[in-house]
Design a protein around this motif. Structure first.
Motif, short mmCIF file in Angstrom:
data_model
loop_
_atom_site.label_atom_id
_atom_site.label_comp_id
_atom_site.label_asym_id
_atom_site.label_seq_id
_atom_site.Cartn_x
_atom_site.Cartn_y
_atom_site.Cartn_z
N SER A 143 0.30 -7.05 -0.89
CA SER A 143 0.46 -5.67 -1.31
C SER A 143 1.16 -5.59 -2.67
CB SER A 143 1.27 -4.89 -0.27
OG SER A 143 2.58 -5.40 -0.19
N GLU A 144 0.87 -4.49 -3.39
CA GLU A 144 1.56 -4.25 -4.65
C GLU A 144 3.00 -3.86 -4.37
OE1 GLU A 144 -0.79 -2.03 -7.73
OE2 GLU A 144 -2.03 -1.58 -5.97
N THR A 145 3.84 -3.97 -5.41
CA THR A 145 5.26 -3.70 -5.25
C THR A 145 5.72 -2.61 -6.20
OG1 THR A 145 5.66 -5.98 -4.57
CG2 THR A 145 7.56 -4.71 -5.28
N LEU A 146 6.52 -1.72 -5.68
CA LEU A 146 7.20 -0.70 -6.48
C LEU A 146 8.51 -1.29 -6.99
CD1 LEU A 146 8.00 2.87 -5.11
CD2 LEU A 146 9.81 1.40 -5.97
N ARG A 147 8.79 -1.12 -8.27
CA ARG A 147 10.05 -1.60 -8.84
C ARG A 147 10.71 -0.46 -9.61
NH1 ARG A 147 6.79 -6.13 -9.27
NH2 ARG A 147 7.68 -8.03 -8.35
N THR A 148 11.91 -0.12 -9.21
CA THR A 148 12.68 0.92 -9.89
C THR A 148 13.61 0.26 -10.90
OG1 THR A 148 12.63 2.37 -7.95
CG2 THR A 148 14.36 2.78 -9.59
N HIS A 183 -0.34 5.70 -7.81
CA HIS A 183 -0.91 7.00 -8.21
C HIS A 183 -2.29 7.19 -7.62
CE1 HIS A 183 2.33 8.17 -10.80
NE2 HIS A 183 2.24 7.08 -11.56
N ALA A 184 -3.08 6.14 -7.61
CA ALA A 184 -4.44 6.25 -7.08
C ALA A 184 -4.41 6.58 -5.59
CB ALA A 184 -5.21 4.95 -7.32
N ASP A 185 -3.53 5.93 -4.85
CA ASP A 185 -3.46 6.21 -3.42
C ASP A 185 -2.85 7.57 -3.14
OD1 ASP A 185 -4.73 3.94 -2.52
OD2 ASP A 185 -2.88 2.76 -2.34
N LEU A 231 -1.36 9.25 8.49
CA LEU A 231 -2.01 10.56 8.56
C LEU A 231 -2.44 10.89 9.99
CD1 LEU A 231 -4.06 10.57 5.25
CD2 LEU A 231 -2.09 11.99 5.82
N ASP A 232 -2.95 9.91 10.70
CA ASP A 232 -3.31 10.15 12.10
C ASP A 232 -2.07 10.50 12.92
OD1 ASP A 232 -6.05 9.85 11.95
OD2 ASP A 232 -6.04 7.73 12.54
N ALA A 274 -4.55 0.87 5.24
CA ALA A 274 -4.42 0.98 6.70
C ALA A 274 -3.15 1.72 7.09
CB ALA A 274 -4.44 -0.41 7.33
N GLU A 275 -2.07 1.48 6.36
CA GLU A 275 -0.81 2.17 6.66
C GLU A 275 -0.90 3.66 6.34
OE1 GLU A 275 2.45 -1.43 5.95
OE2 GLU A 275 1.59 -0.37 4.22
#
Length: 463
Positions: A2-7, A190-192, A31-32, A25-26
């Motif tokens: 998975s990609e990572t968010l870095r602040t 952003h895309a997701d 949403l379900d 999938a997450e």
């Protein structure tokens, strides 16, 4: 993988937070889960929802000191001021919880013999909230608490600059016993985020951010017939009338322009001063700004922190340079602020005079510690200049004449008119914008209207 968010913290350029971004999938599972949880949550009596959310607010406020420190490290607000965001969160959340029974109660249009008629407010379903970094709790709370009080489920996507804020929300709701799935947060690309907003399981989108971001939201939901709430920033003006209480105006207008390093959607970015007060106002404003202490937000003596990132500071430096090249005069010497340094988020505050609306600094949203001051000769000239903007979020009038403020306010193209104050949201009043400041409404009883749909009951009782 998975990609990572870095602040990246504006304090010192270090990586302050790292989080994996949610997988497809997450997102689908969330949403379900939200859809299923909302069906039960909407049936919970309003009084029980109030009890749970009040517990959540208490749990949140109890962590005030930790939260304030995190705000400073994530987005650069001085630690001496960061705790105020928790207080504002509590004020807004408490008001929206308290007013919910009245706002969500059935509306009876009047008696009609042989019929029972009323309109009921019904929850929309799943609300996606896209929150920004600049006031990370005060912007998010405007949507999160009323959405939940109205019987919706919430999926929160917070800014990559302030991801811990989403986690603090979740922590408070768990402590309060909110049913699983009613509130969830996702760290998204952003895309997701755009895919999330466009998903058929999302019934409303609340977004706070830039004008381009608002257009992206509109495109994302274009395939569905759902509403969006958009707060997209401003270029908010202040008008100093000849009858002003000058000392009060200087102190509060300057604070409204430079608090949070100017990074406020409703901060003052343009000042128009009647010619009779112009020289005195400019002199006193410059003296006050010269006293600011620019430095690390972790230092309790600092009252002006860094901007959120170096690129934002460079944008404002560019506006200032362009204005000076076109004839503006800078009143503040950046060299007097030791922390000021090009290539960093640390930017000295600046006041510009000899400005006009041909300059970017008077037309583009600056979102930084700079303000331009223009001289005007009349209310009519001030009104014309205040309305000469693509934005319309707030406008403030500084005067001792309430009738004059009302008359001017009626002619302003703005969502909120202030008299003798600025840069504040009263939770009892509707928070709205016009023109490129967005659309929709949060806060107040009216704010519940966008988070519910009206459902009419027309019952013939005599046949």
């Amino acid at each position: 993988m998975s990609e990572t968010l870095r602040t990246i913290s504006p304090v010192d350029g270090s990586v302050y937070v790292e989080r994996p971004l949610a997988s497809a999938a997450e997102i689908d599972t969330a949403l379900d889960k939200a859809r299923d949880a909302q069906k039960a949550w909407r049936a919970v009596p309003i009084a029980e929802r109030q009890e749970i959310l009040r517990k959540a607010v208490s749990a949140f406020v109890a962590k005030k000191d930790e939260i304030a420190t995190e705000i400073s490290w994530q987005m650069g607000r001085p630690i001496a001021q960061a705790g105020g965001e928790v207080g504002g969160f509590e004020e807004r959340a408490t008001y929206m919880i308290d007013v919910a029974p009245e706002a969500l109660g059935d509306f009876n249009p009047g008696e009609k013999v042989g019929f029972n008629r009323f309109i009921r407010r019904e929850a929309l379903g799943v609300v996606a909230i896209i929150a920004p970094w600049n006031f990370p709790y005060l912007t998010a709370v405007n949507g999160v608490i009323p959405a939940l009080m109205a019987g919706n489920a919430v999926v929160l996507k917070h800014s990559h600059q302030t991801p811990l804020c989403a986690e603090r929300f979740a922590e408070a709701f768990v402590a309060a016993g909110l049913p699983a799935g009613v509130f969830q947060h996702l760290h998204l690309s952003h895309a997701d985020a755009e895919k999330l907003m466009g998903d058929r399981r999302v019934d409303f989108v609340n977004f706070t951010g830039s004008v381009p971001g608002g257009h992206a939201v509109q495109r994302a939901v274009a395939g569905k017939f759902i509403a969006t709430g958009l707060e997209l920033g401003g270029k908010d003006p202040a008008y100093i009338r000849a009858d002003v209480n000058l000392a009060h105006a200087v102190e509060n207008v300057i604070d409204g322009a430079f608090f949070n390093s100017g990074q406020s959607c409703c901060g003052i970015e343009r000042i128009y001063v009647h010619e009779g007060q112009y020289d005195a106002f400019v002199e006193q404003a410059a003296a006050l700004v010269g006293q600011y202490r620019l430095g690390s937000p972790i230092d309790p003596e600092t009252n002006l922190g860094p901007m959120v990132r170096a690129s934002s500071a460079e944008f404002v430096r560019g506006q200032i340079a362009d204005a000076i090249a076109s004839g503006a005069r800078a009143l503040i010497d950046p060299a007097k602020f030791a922390a000021n340094a090009e290539g960093t988020p640390y930017l000295a505050p600046q006041i510009l005079i000899n400005v006009d609306h041909s300059m970017r600094v008077m037309s583009e949203e600056s979102f930084g510690p700079v303000v331009g001051i223009m001289k005007v000769s009349s209310d009519d000239e001030a009104i014309r200049l205040m309305n000469d903007s693509e934005f319309g979020l707030t406008a403030s009038i500084w005067t001792t004449d309430e009738d004059a403020a009302l008359a001017i306010g009626d002619q302003l193209e703005t969502g909120t008119v202030f008299m003798n104050r600025a840069d504040y949201l009263d939770p009892a009043l509707a928070w709205v914008g016009v023109k490129n400041s967005g659309r929709g409404c949060t806060l107040s009883k009216i704010g519940y209207e966008s988070l519910t749909r009206p459902k009419s009951f027309h019952l013939r009782t005599k046949i």
